[in-house]
Design a protein around this motif. Structure first.
Motif, PDB file in Angstrom:
ATOM      1  N   CYS A  97       0.739  -1.082  -0.053  1.00  0.00           N
ATOM      2  CA  CYS A  97      -0.055  -0.094   0.017  1.00  0.00           C
ATOM      3  C   CYS A  97       0.820   1.280   0.009  1.00  0.00           C
ATOM      4  O   CYS A  97       0.596   2.164  -0.485  1.00  0.00           O
ATOM      5  N   LEU A 101      -0.604   3.388  -2.838  1.00  0.00           N
ATOM      6  CA  LEU A 101      -1.557   4.636  -2.525  1.00  0.00           C
ATOM      7  C   LEU A 101      -1.044   5.609  -1.821  1.00  0.00           C
ATOM      8  O   LEU A 101       0.298   5.750  -1.417  1.00  0.00           O
ATOM      9  N   ALA A 104      -1.653   9.536   2.957  1.00  0.00           N
ATOM     10  CA  ALA A 104      -2.661   9.868   3.998  1.00  0.00           C
ATOM     11  C   ALA A 104      -3.649   8.486   3.834  1.00  0.00           C
ATOM     12  O   ALA A 104      -4.379   8.561   4.916  1.00  0.00           O
ATOM     13  N   GLU A 105      -3.585   7.640   2.860  1.00  0.00           N
ATOM     14  CA  GLU A 105      -4.587   6.871   2.979  1.00  0.00           C
ATOM     15  C   GLU A 105      -4.039   5.246   3.353  1.00  0.00           C
ATOM     16  O   GLU A 105      -4.423   4.150   3.462  1.00  0.00           O
ATOM     17  N   VAL A 108      -5.344   3.188   6.920  1.00  0.00           N
ATOM     18  CA  VAL A 108      -6.682   2.667   6.476  1.00  0.00           C
ATOM     19  C   VAL A 108      -6.928   1.548   5.587  1.00  0.00           C
ATOM     20  O   VAL A 108      -7.321   0.428   5.841  1.00  0.00           O
ATOM     21  N   ASN A 109      -6.270   1.900   4.391  1.00  0.00           N
ATOM     22  CA  ASN A 109      -6.428   0.945   3.430  1.00  0.00           C
ATOM     23  C   ASN A 109      -5.521  -0.305   3.489  1.00  0.00           C
ATOM     24  O   ASN A 109      -5.873  -1.237   3.060  1.00  0.00           O
ATOM     25  N   GLN A 112      -7.541  -2.262   6.197  1.00  0.00           N
ATOM     26  CA  GLN A 112      -8.806  -2.917   5.462  1.00  0.00           C
ATOM     27  C   GLN A 112      -8.258  -4.135   4.416  1.00  0.00           C
ATOM     28  O   GLN A 112      -9.012  -5.033   4.495  1.00  0.00           O
TER      29      GLN A 112
END
Length: 216
Positions: A97, A101, A104-105, A108-109, A112
């Motif tokens: 990730c 990504l 900032a994400e 969380v990502n 998840q």
């Protein structure tokens, strides 16, 4: 003529007596064999009871050590500890990730994504395994590389995430195939293998001695 008849009767009597003795000997031998079989069956049952008792005691000791280590290791990573068999390692998900990504994400990502695949592993309807024969008779389950979900996983998220998922799948299939949820196991982190009860006990004793010396 009479002497000849008497001799014949005598011979028949000897033969009958001999057969009778043989029959008695055979009957005696069969009774001894039957007694021996009964003794061996009783001994086998006793040994099975002892074996079951020992296995139960080992399982209790194993569970007690796991419970103790889970508390002890919650603040300390060491050579011998607890590994959750079938639980995904979050690091490969975070690493991939981080590459794909925005920062900032990231947190969380990655969480998840890891949680999503942990739920997939728990899904008993998904069976991405194939069976092969080993040594002629032994059947071994291994990952089915042609499973569509796994192919898509590798293509979208890369080799390291794929390896993490397939490793967890193999672990849960070995340790809890019916429940498909992660279970705790004593683990030798240095050698990446299951730790024996002896290793775990020796490790605890060593840690206690070290702790005692530090307090002296």
């Amino acid at each position: 003529m009479e002497e000849s008849y008497l001799g014949l009767k005598h011979s028949e009597g000897d033969a009958n007596f001999k057969k009778q003795r043989e029959l008695e000997d055979l009957t005696k031998e069969l009774k001894e064999k039957a007694n021996e079989v009964d003794y061996r069956e009783d001994l086998y049952r006793d040994l099975m009871v002892v074996e079951r008792k020992k296995n139960d005691e080992l399982q209790e000791a194993h569970k007690a050590l796991i419970d103790g280590f889970e508390h002890f290791m919650s603040h300390n990573r060491a050579t011998i500890g607890i590994k959750r068999m079938g639980e995904l390692d979050e690091k490969p998900f975070r690493d991939v990730c981080l590459q794909k990504l925005p920062k900032a994400e990231l947190d969380v990502n990655s969480v998840q994504l890891c949680s999503l695949w942990q739920e997939q592993i728990k899904n008993s309807e998904w069976h991405p395994f194939k069976i092969r024969s080993a040594d002629g008779n032994l059947h071994v389950q291994e990952i089915n590389e042609n499973d569509e979900k796994l192919i898509n996983l590798k293509h979208e998220w890369g080799e390291k995430v794929y390896d993490a998922v397939t490793r967890a799948l193999l672990e849960v299939n070995e340790y809890n195939a019916s429940g498909r949820y992660a279970v705790s196991e004593l683990w030798n982190f240095k050698e990446e293998r299951k730790a024996s009860l002896r290793e775990a006990i020796e490790y605890i004793l060593k840690q206690l001695k070290t702790h005692k010396r530090r307090r002296s």
